[in-house]
Design an enzyme around this catalytic site. Structure first.
Site, PDB file in Angstrom:
ATOM      1  N   GLU A  97      -6.895 -59.895  11.300  1.00 57.55           N
ATOM      2  CA  GLU A  97      -7.579 -58.948  10.396  1.00 57.55           C
ATOM      3  C   GLU A  97      -9.087 -59.198  10.355  1.00 57.55           C
ATOM      4  O   GLU A  97      -9.723 -59.128   9.306  1.00 57.55           O
ATOM      5  CB  GLU A  97      -6.942 -58.978   9.003  1.00 57.55           C
ATOM      6  CG  GLU A  97      -5.466 -58.636   9.111  1.00 57.55           C
ATOM      7  CD  GLU A  97      -4.841 -58.145   7.828  1.00 57.55           C
ATOM      8  OE1 GLU A  97      -5.572 -57.622   6.972  1.00 57.55           O
ATOM      9  OE2 GLU A  97      -3.612 -58.276   7.712  1.00 57.55           O
TER      10      GLU A  97
ATOM     11  N   SER B 255     -13.463 -64.940  11.713  1.00 57.22           N
ATOM     12  CA  SER B 255     -14.487 -65.437  10.780  1.00 57.22           C
ATOM     13  C   SER B 255     -15.868 -64.892  11.142  1.00 57.22           C
ATOM     14  O   SER B 255     -16.678 -64.570  10.268  1.00 57.22           O
ATOM     15  CB  SER B 255     -14.521 -66.974  10.800  1.00 57.22           C
ATOM     16  OG  SER B 255     -13.387 -67.475  10.145  1.00 57.22           O
TER      17      SER B 255
HETATM   18  C1  LIG Z   1      -0.481 -63.353  15.049  1.00 51.88           C
HETATM   19  C2  LIG Z   1      -1.344 -62.126  15.106  1.00 51.88           C
HETATM   20  C3  LIG Z   1      -0.947 -60.984  14.431  1.00 51.88           C
HETATM   21  C4  LIG Z   1      -1.714 -59.817  14.503  1.00 51.88           C
HETATM   22  N1  LIG Z   1      -1.267 -58.675  13.903  1.00 51.88           N
HETATM   23  C5  LIG Z   1      -1.945 -57.516  14.087  1.00 51.88           C
HETATM   24  C6  LIG Z   1      -1.422 -56.282  13.597  1.00 51.88           C
HETATM   25  O1  LIG Z   1      -0.359 -56.254  12.960  1.00 51.88           O
HETATM   26  N2  LIG Z   1      -2.110 -55.138  13.845  1.00 51.88           N
HETATM   27  C7  LIG Z   1      -3.279 -55.135  14.553  1.00 51.88           C
HETATM   28  O2  LIG Z   1      -3.849 -54.065  14.723  1.00 51.88           O
HETATM   29  N3  LIG Z   1      -3.816 -56.291  15.030  1.00 51.88           N
HETATM   30  C8  LIG Z   1      -3.168 -57.471  14.824  1.00 51.88           C
HETATM   31  N4  LIG Z   1      -3.678 -58.647  15.339  1.00 51.88           N
HETATM   32  C9  LIG Z   1      -4.918 -58.602  16.112  1.00 51.88           C
HETATM   33  C10 LIG Z   1      -6.101 -59.298  15.447  1.00 51.88           C
HETATM   34  O3  LIG Z   1      -6.572 -58.551  14.374  1.00 51.88           O
HETATM   35  C11 LIG Z   1      -7.158 -59.564  16.537  1.00 51.88           C
HETATM   36  O4  LIG Z   1      -6.648 -60.605  17.349  1.00 51.88           O
HETATM   37  C12 LIG Z   1      -8.500 -59.936  15.976  1.00 51.88           C
HETATM   38  O5  LIG Z   1      -9.084 -58.854  15.337  1.00 51.88           O
HETATM   39  C13 LIG Z   1      -9.450 -60.482  17.039  1.00 51.88           C
HETATM   40  O6  LIG Z   1      -9.502 -59.646  18.148  1.00 51.88           O
HETATM   41  P1  LIG Z   1      -9.358 -60.288  19.623  1.00 51.88           P
HETATM   42  O7  LIG Z   1      -8.167 -61.169  19.585  1.00 51.88           O
HETATM   43  O8  LIG Z   1      -9.381 -59.191  20.609  1.00 51.88           O
HETATM   44  O9  LIG Z   1     -10.640 -61.199  19.786  1.00 51.88           O
HETATM   45  P2  LIG Z   1     -12.055 -60.751  20.377  1.00 51.88           P
HETATM   46  O10 LIG Z   1     -12.543 -59.542  19.655  1.00 51.88           O
HETATM   47  O11 LIG Z   1     -11.994 -60.684  21.857  1.00 51.88           O
HETATM   48  O12 LIG Z   1     -12.972 -61.987  19.957  1.00 51.88           O
HETATM   49  C14 LIG Z   1     -13.105 -63.168  20.742  1.00 51.88           C
HETATM   50  C15 LIG Z   1     -14.177 -64.052  20.088  1.00 51.88           C
HETATM   51  O13 LIG Z   1     -15.448 -63.360  20.115  1.00 51.88           O
HETATM   52  C16 LIG Z   1     -15.961 -63.266  18.791  1.00 51.88           C
HETATM   53  N5  LIG Z   1     -16.696 -62.009  18.627  1.00 51.88           N
HETATM   54  C17 LIG Z   1     -16.315 -60.749  19.006  1.00 51.88           C
HETATM   55  N6  LIG Z   1     -17.244 -59.860  18.650  1.00 51.88           N
HETATM   56  C18 LIG Z   1     -18.238 -60.545  18.044  1.00 51.88           C
HETATM   57  C19 LIG Z   1     -19.491 -60.185  17.436  1.00 51.88           C
HETATM   58  N7  LIG Z   1     -19.905 -58.906  17.387  1.00 51.88           N
HETATM   59  N8  LIG Z   1     -20.248 -61.166  16.899  1.00 51.88           N
HETATM   60  C20 LIG Z   1     -19.838 -62.455  16.940  1.00 51.88           C
HETATM   61  N9  LIG Z   1     -18.679 -62.864  17.494  1.00 51.88           N
HETATM   62  C21 LIG Z   1     -17.893 -61.914  18.031  1.00 51.88           C
HETATM   63  C22 LIG Z   1     -14.749 -63.335  17.879  1.00 51.88           C
HETATM   64  O14 LIG Z   1     -15.095 -63.742  16.570  1.00 51.88           O
HETATM   65  C23 LIG Z   1     -13.874 -64.349  18.619  1.00 51.88           C
HETATM   66  O15 LIG Z   1     -14.300 -65.642  18.297  1.00 51.88           O
HETATM   67  C24 LIG Z   1      -2.941 -59.824  15.244  1.00 51.88           C
HETATM   68  C25 LIG Z   1      -3.348 -60.995  15.891  1.00 51.88           C
HETATM   69  C26 LIG Z   1      -2.567 -62.131  15.849  1.00 51.88           C
HETATM   70  C27 LIG Z   1      -3.032 -63.359  16.592  1.00 51.88           C
END
Ligand SMILES: Cc1cc2nc3c(=O)[nH]c(=O)nc-3n(C[C@H](O)[C@H](O)[C@H](O)COP(=O)(O)OP(=O)(O)OC[C@H]3O[C@@H](n4cnc5c(N)ncnc54)[C@H](O)[C@@H]3O)c2cc1C
Length: 380
Positions: free
Chosen positions: A363, A366
């Site tokens: 969601e 950080s």
């Molecule tokens: C167990 C689990 C359950 C989940 N359930 C759901 C669900 O029910 N529905 C749903 O829609 N999603 C769900 N998610 C998805 C979750 O919300 C995403 O994993 C999360 O938003 C991060 O996206 P990402 O994994 O693509 O990381 P990325 O966006 O690829 O981020 C990778 C890294 O880059 C950093 N980063 C990215 N952009 C920036 C920026 N602009 N400035 C600084 N740092 C940045 C991030 O903080 C992170 O450290 C779930 C995830 C998990 C692990």
């Protein structure tokens, strides 16, 4: 704001606490090991009103406030973060989206089923290549007569396979333009809607996380939530509530880990005395207690604003950001207090340690919370 918990909140917390002790605690490690999503537990929680805590009574819910909701998520997560996460996703994401943006007919159709756990809910925003940058989604919905045809995939979806109903946010306009996405409800069994890969996770292993796949999935316009083009804006509002859930989940994990460490520190003897006599340990406990109390206050503040219908974006992001980082730190320190035993599956802290990390990611990471908070701070 009165920080003293009201009698009703205490009663609801006690109900959740009793349920967790009786029905969840005995199975936590088995479910974790096998990655089993214990569907029957959610059906049981539905009978107690825990699956529709915030849903008004007229739609079959418990009609309670965010204070009670926080206490439910916290008490369940103290015992098992996975069940807490699934409970949060069902209540505040899928159900929360429908409760906030559905029309009367749609509410009557879907909320009673969700609030009683007859149906389990999923919520799909994230895609493989668009997590933090969710607005850049590739999954599309195209209008065809009085229907919409959805194509694409959503990843990391809690209950992506076991969910009976999903709220899905799809792109309905041009890429990288404003107001280019729309929310829809898709029911399980709709042709062209299926689940893909199930994730094999570090923690939260009993909470099901899978891909949802849409292949020419046709749904009626009656399943559209709100106006065309408002999907992303709606999602951000839903996530305000969702972040209170994750702050509560974090608090539950942190409190569970802290209570285990506190107890162990008095029972474990080294150098002929309990390890709690050593300042290296007692100061850790002091830090844990202080940081948990601060996270609690931030979460209560967000609950209070939400209950009063006030702007909550900054407060929810602050609560989620701080409480999740505290959960990771407290769980890490709890493993340290347990020493070698903390590194084994015979004691509960290794699981808190693994589960806690999700809270700084799901969601909105950080880093994204800091983006939201700084935007709000700089706007003033
Ligand atoms: C167990 C689990 C359950 C989940 N359930 C759901 C669900 O029910 N529905 C749903 O829609 N999603 C769900 N998610 C998805 C979750 O919300 C995403 O994993 C999360 O938003 C991060 O996206 P990402 O994994 O693509 O990381 P990325 O966006 O690829 O981020 C990778 C890294 O880059 C950093 N980063 C990215 N952009 C920036 C920026 N602009 N400035 C600084 N740092 C940045 C991030 O903080 C992170 O450290 C779930 C995830 C998990 C692990």
């Amino acid at each position: 704001m009165n920080f003293q918990s009201a009698e009703l909140t205490q009663q609801v917390a006690q109900t959740a606490r009793d349920f967790a002790q009786q029905h969840i605690r005995p199975h936590v490690m088995d479910w974790d090991e096998s990655q089993e999503f214990p569907l029957h537990i959610f059906k049981e929680m539905g009978k107690l009103g825990l699956m529709g805590v915030l849903v008004p009574e007229e739609y079959g819910g418990a009609g309670l406030s965010y204070f009670e909701y926080k206490s439910v998520i916290e008490e369940i997560s103290k015992v098992c973060g996975s069940i807490g996460l699934s409970l949060a996703a069902h209540n505040s994401l899928c159900t929360g989206h429908i409760m906030t943006f559905a029309n009367e007919e749609q509410k009557k159709k879907w909320l009673p089923k969700l609030a009683t756990a007859e149906w389990i809910g999923a919520w799909g925003l994230t895609e493989a290549n668009t997590g933090s940058d969710a607005g850049n989604m590739k999954c599309t919905a195209v209008k065809d007569g009085n229907d919409w045809v959805i194509n694409g995939a959503k990843n990391w979806i809690t209950h992506g396979n076991s969910g009976d109903i999903a709220v899905v946010v799809c792109r309905t306009g041009d890429s990288r333009t404003k107001n280019n996405s729309t929310s829809f409800v898709v029911e399980r069994g709709t042709k062209g809607f299926g689940a893909g890969k199930k994730e094999n996770k570090l923690g939260m292993r009993a909470s099901e996380t899978t891909e949802m796949i849409f292949d020419n999935c046709r749904i009626p316009d009656a399943n559209r939530l709100g106006e065309v083009g408002e999907g992303f804006k709606q999602s951000m509002k839903v996530l305000d509530g969702g972040r209170i859930s994750i702050a509560s989940l974090s608090l539950g994990i942190a409190k569970g880990a802290y209570e285990a460490a506190l107890k162990y520190s008095k029972e474990r003897y080294q150098f002929d005395q309990p390890i709690s006599n050593f300042q290296g340990i007692s100061f850790k406990l002091a830090d844990m207690a202080t940081e948990i109390a601060a996270a609690d206050m931030l979460t209560l503040q967000a609950c209070d604003l939400k209950n009063r219908g006030e702007e909550v974006t900054k407060a929810a992001a602050m609560a989620k950001y701080y409480a999740s980082e505290v959960a990771v730190k407290v769980a890490n320190d709890a493993v340290q207090v347990f020493g070698g035993y903390g590194y084994t599956k015979d004691f509960p802290v290794e699981k808190y340690y693994r589960d806690a990390k999700l809270c700084t990611i799901g969601e909105g990471t950080s880093e994204i919370q800091k983006l939201v908070i700084s935007r709000e701070v700089l706007r003033k």
